[in-house]
Design a protein around this motif. Sequence first.
Motif, PDB file in Angstrom:
ATOM      1  N   GLY A 290      33.899  38.965  41.895  1.00 47.44           N
ATOM      2  CA  GLY A 290      34.194  39.057  43.319  1.00 47.44           C
ATOM      3  C   GLY A 290      35.635  39.386  43.629  1.00 47.44           C
ATOM      4  N   MET A 291      36.411  39.777  42.643  1.00 46.08           N
ATOM      5  CA  MET A 291      37.811  40.135  42.880  1.00 46.08           C
ATOM      6  C   MET A 291      37.924  41.648  42.996  1.00 46.08           C
ATOM      7  N   LYS A 292      38.881  42.081  43.782  1.00 50.46           N
ATOM      8  CA  LYS A 292      39.129  43.516  43.880  1.00 50.46           C
ATOM      9  C   LYS A 292      40.288  43.832  42.940  1.00 50.46           C
ATOM     10  N   PRO A 293      40.004  44.462  41.815  1.00 53.37           N
ATOM     11  CA  PRO A 293      41.053  44.648  40.801  1.00 53.37           C
ATOM     12  C   PRO A 293      42.035  45.757  41.176  1.00 53.37           C
ATOM     13  N   SER A 294      43.311  45.416  41.142  1.00 49.88           N
ATOM     14  CA  SER A 294      44.346  46.434  41.299  1.00 49.88           C
ATOM     15  C   SER A 294      44.848  46.797  39.900  1.00 49.88           C
ATOM     16  N   GLN A 295      45.447  47.970  39.776  1.00 51.13           N
ATOM     17  CA  GLN A 295      45.926  48.413  38.462  1.00 51.13           C
ATOM     18  C   GLN A 295      47.022  47.487  37.958  1.00 51.13           C
ATOM     19  N   LYS A 296      47.842  46.969  38.855  1.00 48.15           N
ATOM     20  CA  LYS A 296      48.913  46.054  38.471  1.00 48.15           C
ATOM     21  C   LYS A 296      48.335  44.775  37.869  1.00 48.15           C
ATOM     22  N   LYS A 297      47.307  44.221  38.506  1.00 46.92           N
ATOM     23  CA  LYS A 297      46.676  42.997  38.019  1.00 46.92           C
ATOM     24  C   LYS A 297      46.007  43.241  36.660  1.00 46.92           C
ATOM     25  N   ILE A 298      45.354  44.388  36.511  1.00 42.99           N
ATOM     26  CA  ILE A 298      44.706  44.709  35.242  1.00 42.99           C
ATOM     27  C   ILE A 298      45.749  44.846  34.138  1.00 42.99           C
ATOM     28  N   ASN A 299      46.863  45.506  34.436  1.00 41.96           N
ATOM     29  CA  ASN A 299      47.932  45.653  33.439  1.00 41.96           C
ATOM     30  C   ASN A 299      48.494  44.293  33.042  1.00 41.96           C
ATOM     31  N   GLN A 300      48.662  43.387  34.014  1.00 40.35           N
ATOM     32  CA  GLN A 300      49.164  42.046  33.725  1.00 40.35           C
ATOM     33  C   GLN A 300      48.200  41.296  32.809  1.00 40.35           C
ATOM     34  N   MET A 301      46.907  41.380  33.111  1.00 41.98           N
ATOM     35  CA  MET A 301      45.917  40.663  32.307  1.00 41.98           C
ATOM     36  C   MET A 301      45.815  41.250  30.895  1.00 41.98           C
ATOM     37  N   MET A 302      45.904  42.577  30.770  1.00 42.39           N
ATOM     38  CA  MET A 302      45.874  43.202  29.448  1.00 42.39           C
ATOM     39  C   MET A 302      47.102  42.793  28.638  1.00 42.39           C
ATOM     40  N   ALA A 303      48.263  42.747  29.275  1.00 51.70           N
ATOM     41  CA  ALA A 303      49.488  42.329  28.591  1.00 51.70           C
ATOM     42  C   ALA A 303      49.369  40.880  28.125  1.00 51.70           C
TER      43      ALA A 303
END
Length: 71
Positions: free
Chosen positions: A50-63
């Motif tokens: 239910g979250m709207k993923p932003s590229q910044k958030k995805i990059n943070q989680m991948m890091a």
Amino acid sequence: MFWYVLTAVLALAAGVAIGFFIARRYMMDYLKKNPPINEQMLRMMMMQMGMKPSQKKINQMMAQMNKMEKK
């Protein structure tokens, strides 16, 4: 005496070679069944939660995941 040593060395070399190929096969099967998480999979998981993923958030989680993986 020489034959005992030669037999032991050959058995050790054969065991190492066989063990290497068995371990390699196991890891390839494991990675095929459980692929590492990539950005696309992470984006899909976030949308399912239910979250709207932003590229910044995805990059943070991948890091963060890469950092945890190295430890």
